[in-house]
Motif scaffolding. Structure first.
Motif, PDB file in Angstrom:
ATOM      1  N   GLU A 181       1.215   4.686   0.656  1.00 23.76           N
ATOM      2  CA  GLU A 181      -0.066   4.072   0.653  1.00 23.76           C
ATOM      3  C   GLU A 181      -0.083   2.577   0.302  1.00 23.76           C
ATOM      4  O   GLU A 181      -0.139   1.624   1.062  1.00 23.76           O
ATOM      5  N   ILE A 182       0.393   2.586  -0.638  1.00 26.91           N
ATOM      6  CA  ILE A 182       0.299   1.027  -1.518  1.00 26.91           C
ATOM      7  C   ILE A 182       1.779   0.123  -0.832  1.00 26.91           C
ATOM      8  O   ILE A 182       1.074  -0.694  -0.573  1.00 26.91           O
ATOM      9  N   ILE A 183       2.724   0.343  -0.783  1.00 27.23           N
ATOM     10  CA  ILE A 183       3.716   0.075  -0.202  1.00 27.23           C
ATOM     11  C   ILE A 183       3.489  -0.138   1.257  1.00 27.23           C
ATOM     12  O   ILE A 183       4.047  -1.820   1.297  1.00 27.23           O
ATOM     13  N   ASP A 184       2.183   0.571   1.841  1.00 27.56           N
ATOM     14  CA  ASP A 184       3.096   0.062   3.160  1.00 27.56           C
ATOM     15  C   ASP A 184       1.769  -0.763   3.613  1.00 27.56           C
ATOM     16  O   ASP A 184       2.525  -1.961   3.989  1.00 27.56           O
ATOM     17  N   CYS A 185       0.465  -0.979   2.949  1.00 18.07           N
ATOM     18  CA  CYS A 185       0.013  -1.963   2.920  1.00 18.07           C
ATOM     19  C   CYS A 185       0.556  -3.125   2.535  1.00 18.07           C
ATOM     20  O   CYS A 185      -0.210  -4.135   3.560  1.00 18.07           O
TER      21      CYS A 185
END
Length: 486
Positions: free
Chosen positions: A297-301
């Motif tokens: 989720e961190i990477i996706d943002c």
């Protein structure tokens, strides 16, 4: 054709890519490629030349030791961020309109356009290069370079896209290599070099956007009609994703980078069983547990932020409807899992991974064909086309002087029993009660043999030295012959 070596260095924000290739005519063989963590560079700009020089020196010395060469000069890339693009034009009246327009005249026109364009701030700015957009002659306009060469005209006019960058950045680049006592053979504007390494001629003619996701810079380069039409960059990339993981998980940057490479992925909804896994970070008590889904989720943002910025520049170029070949994504950041599907979902274009085309061979493994190696490999191929001189020196191996052999005659004395009858037992092996046979008289047998020995360097000797040497030489020859018989 004479064989030569070309060395290139990609000065990235997270790694230095050092490549050495053996070039023989059209044959290019990558004999060395290695990535080293960089230092002193941020967003592709050199912020600390001393630190960058120290780290780069280690990488160069390691390559020289492994290849047993000495690197004399290299080709390097200019920074990809803080680059402005402007339009320049030039016109010449031809003195002999009955002569065909030559490629040299086209290059001369480009030089005039660069020399006459007024830089807004010459003390801080420098021209990185220019790309011809179109040419006009007496009766035709909007001609490309290969169409205008060979035509007849009284005048020649050209329009160019000029790229302007920071003079301080190139000065720092020179400072680094001067301290290393290595010459810079040529500086390349990387977007065009990378594109010609990754893209095919058909893609560039039909229209394609090349997205290069590096550690500190992400850029988009658009081609149409086989010509580079547009370039833009944003000052963040894969390193921003690493920093987000480091901040959210309160861990070191190195650990965050390793987690990103091993477990990082965009689009957490497509992780399947991987999203259920939990990482245990054993740095403190109690252990820190971080779900893989949370990392995703961190990477996706951050990945979506990068994609949105690049799509904005594609729209700004005005060529968004001309990309019949879609988008090609390259660079180290593009190797992140699910980044290509994310780009396709957000853009609506056909998207593919961009690796160097198979127009060279490599003896250093598959890493030489990865997206992260496109800049270093591309500069080697560009330097080959520009016919740059040999970049390295290979120490000559000392010649091993072969000893000259001469044939000499020697007399060998052998002591043998007079009787020829063979004995069944050695003298010491008889039983104690049995009398030992008496020793038979021995006769000396002299035999002349010819053997080859190394020729002495000083053949002429006189006086006492001659007597000493002859005695020593005869003794040595007898030992030499006896050893050969045994």
């Amino acid at each position: 054709m004479e064989e030569k070596y070309i060395a290139s260095i990609d000065l990235g924000s997270s790694k230095f890519g050092l490549c050495v290739a053996r070039v023989n005519g059209d044959d290019v063989q990558i004999v060395y490629y290695k990535e080293t963590p960089s230092e002193g560079i941020r967003a592709s700009l050199i912020t600390n030349p001393m630190k960058a020089s120290q780290r780069l020196q280690e990488a160069i010395r390691e390559a020289e030791k492994e290849l047993m060469i000495h690197i004399l000069q290299v080709v390097v890339g200019m920074p990809r961020s803080e680059v402005a693009q402007v339009t320049a034009s030039a016109r010449i009246e031809r003195s002999n309109p009955d002569e065909y327009i030559s490629a040299e005249e086209v290059q001369s026109l480009k030089s005039i356009a660069l020399e006459t364009y007024p830089l807004p701030d010459p003390e801080r700015q420098i021209m990185y290069g220019a790309v011809a957009q179109s040419f006009s002659v007496d009766d035709e306009i909007q001609l490309v370079e290969n169409e205008v060469v060979g035509t007849l005209s009284n005048s020649l006019e050209g329009n160019f896209k000029v790229f302007i960058g920071s003079r301080r950045a190139t000065t720092a680049l020179d400072k680094i290599f001067n301290s290393l006592e290595i010459a810079v053979a040529k500086k390349y504007f990387l977007p065009d070099v990378v594109a010609r390494t990754v893209l095919g001629d058909e893609e560039m003619a039909a229209g394609v956007a090349l997205v290069d996701v590096g550690a500190g810079v992400s850029s988009v380069t658009i081609y149409h009609g086989g010509i580079m039409r547009y370039y833009a960059a944003v000052p963040f990339g894969g390193k921003a994703i690493t920093n987000d993981i480091r901040t959210e998980c309160s861990i070191s940057e190195d650990l965050a980078e390793n987690i990103k490479k091993r477990f990082g992925a965009c689009m957490p909804g497509k992780l399947a069983n991987l999203s259920e896994k939990v990482l245990q970070i054993r740095l403190t008590e109690p252990f820190k547990e971080v779900p893989v889904r949370y990392i995703s989720e961190i990477i996706d943002c951050r990945s979506r932020e990068i994609v949105e910025a690049l799509l904005y520049y594609i729209q700004e170029s005005g060529l968004q409807n001309s990309l019949r070949s879609g988008i090609v994504v390259t660079g180290g950041g593009s190797e992140l899992a699910n980044f290509i599907p994310l780009m396709k979902e957000m853009s609506g274009y056909d998207v593919r991974q961009g690796n160097p085309r198979f127009i060279y061979s490599a003896t250093v493994g598959s890493r030489a064909y990865s997206s992260a190696a496109t800049a270093a490999i591309g500069m080697v191929l560009a330097a080959k086309e520009d016919n740059l001189p040999d970049c390295v020196s290979v120490p000559e191996k000392p010649a091993v002087e072969e000893e000259e052999m001469v044939e000499v005659e020697v007399q060998v004395t052998n002591e043998t029993p007079a009787a020829t009858e063979e004995t069944l037992f050695a003298p010491d092996s008889f039983p104690e009660e049995a009398p030992k046979p008496q020793e038979e008289p021995k006769h000396e047998m002299k035999q002349t043999k010819k053997i080859k020995v190394p020729k002495t360097k000083n053949s002429e000797r006189t006086g006492i030295l001659s007597i000493f040497w002859n005695t020593f030489e005869n003794t040595a020859l007898k030992i030499y012959d006896k050893a050969n018989q045994e």
